[in-house]
Enzyme design. Structure first.
Site, short mmCIF file in Angstrom:
data_model
loop_
_atom_site.label_atom_id
_atom_site.label_comp_id
_atom_site.label_asym_id
_atom_site.label_seq_id
_atom_site.Cartn_x
_atom_site.Cartn_y
_atom_site.Cartn_z
CG ASP A 97 53.72 47.19 -57.01
OD1 ASP A 97 54.77 46.84 -57.15
OD2 ASP A 97 53.54 48.17 -55.91
N GLY A 98 51.13 46.05 -60.68
CA GLY A 98 49.87 45.28 -61.33
C GLY A 98 50.36 44.20 -62.27
CG ASN A 196 47.86 43.24 -53.29
OD1 ASN A 196 49.01 42.71 -52.72
ND2 ASN A 196 47.91 44.29 -53.89
CG ASP A 226 32.04 53.28 -47.83
OD1 ASP A 226 30.72 53.45 -47.69
OD2 ASP A 226 32.70 54.36 -48.19
CB THR A 237 51.79 47.54 -48.36
OG1 THR A 237 52.24 46.35 -49.14
CG2 THR A 237 52.86 47.29 -46.87
CB ALA A 238 47.51 46.81 -51.58
CE1 TYR A 239 40.20 50.73 -50.21
CE2 TYR A 239 39.37 48.83 -51.59
CZ TYR A 239 39.28 50.02 -50.82
OH TYR A 239 38.11 50.79 -50.85
#
Length: 354
Positions: A97-98, A196, A226, A237-239
């Site tokens: 994905d990166g 993203n 944070d 669907t990532a972080y």
């Protein structure tokens, strides 16, 4: 009339002639697939192949005599130095994905269609397997493929001019050339296209982050925790998913706001309409600065007086589907994230009638 996502198809006005091949750097397992793909594109399809210069500097490629004749046909470029945005018909990514996120960062305007092969660790955004790549690439060249338009975020960072600037002569401290840099009225302006998410966090400070979030000019909340994630549906669907947000299909026009470990029991992630303008600034009484990153890159400090403006970009990333947008997405949820995987409940045993 509401368009069916599956009706989005790739069509060419004229046959594609040039292709950008992006390979994950420092991964020996990708060398053979990369060579096979490039030979197929140049010799079988007479395509003009663009490759990043640092890919060809890999000793395994540079010292391969059999690959030499193919390598001589390549057009090379360097990120942040050479503009190839108007020379590419479509992109093929080899990696995870990166690699797709990296492809997005190269094109700060219009993005050519992207065909992503799963040769990395997760593969949520890379639906194609490399085993029978010839037939799959041929279908794309012939225009026989479904598309999903992944929305991106247009981000503008405005920094107050300071004596010790984080950006000097257009180059950041980490040596990366800024996506766009202007200087007006003592301010520095940088622009980014993000696939993203934009992450604002407290950095190395031990204090809670304290940032104000504005929507279309109105203060909607202050984030104490944070940090905060502003993501596209692709980034949901990532972080954002790790921080407890819902997962949104990439065809849904939306922007997600997800707090990271908020010091409040009632701060739930929210979804706002695509096209609104978000603005994030340090609160006037914040004890510390904040840090921001864009798809995990270009990390930089945000101080009092600086601002981050975020809205939906008019340049989405056209991602080529393996089947169609809905099937690909649910298959990724099952394969990569094991969504709703659970041992089946036993049924009742059938009792004999008395």
């Amino acid at each position: 009339h509401i368009q069916d996502p599956a009706s989005q198809r790739l069509t060419w006005n004229k046959p594609p002639k040039s292709v950008l091949v992006i390979k994950k750097i420092r991964d020996a397992s990708l060398l053979q697939p990369f060579k096979e793909l490039c030979v197929y594109l140049t010799e079988e399809n007479n395509m003009i192949v663009y490759v990043e210069k640092k890919v060809l500097e890999d000793p395994a490629i540079a010292n391969d005599e059999n690959f030499g004749p193919v390598k001589k046909k390549f057009c090379t470029f360097r990120e942040d130095y050479d503009d190839i945005s108007n020379q590419i018909d479509f992109i093929i990514c080899l990696g995870g994905d990166g690699t797709l996120l990296y492809a997005s960062s190269i094109f700060q305007g219009s993005v050519p269609p992207v065909m992503a092969f799963h040769l990395g660790s997760l593969g949520f955004l890379t639906p194609f397997n490399f085993e029978n790549f010839q037939s799959q690439v041929t279908q794309v060249i012939e225009g026989n493929a479904a598309l999903v338009l992944r929305s991106r975020l247009k981000v503008k960072v405005v920094k107050e001019h300071r004596e010790k600037s984080a950006v000097q002569n257009g180059i950041e401290e980490n040596g990366v050339v800024s996506a766009s840099l202007e200087k007006e009225a003592g301010k520095q302006i940088m622009q980014y296209q993000v696939l993203n998410e934009v992450v604002v966090d407290r950095g190395p400070s031990s204090y809670l982050s304290n940032v104000d979030v504005f929507l279309d000019g109105h203060l909607i909340t202050t984030v104490q925790g944070d940090g905060v994630i502003v993501s596209t549906p692709t980034g949901s669907t990532a972080y954002a998913a790790a921080a407890g947000a819902s997962m949104i299909h990439p065809n849904v026009p939306a922007i997600m706001i997800t707090p990271i470990c908020p010091h409040s029991l009632s701060f739930r992630p929210i979804v706002v309409p695509a096209g609104v303008e978000l603005k994030i600034m340090l609160s006037p009484d914040a004890r510390n600065t904040a840090w921001v990153s864009f798809d995990g890159r270009k990390r930089q400090e945000i101080c009092h007086g600086d601002s981050i403006s975020i809205t939906t970009s008019c340049y989405p990333l056209p991602s080529i589907c393996f089947r169609d947008p809905v099937s690909d997405w649910f298959e990724s949820l099952a394969e990569c994230l094991h969504w709703n995987v659970r041992k089946k409940q036993n049924n009742f045993a059938v009792e004999e009638e008395e």
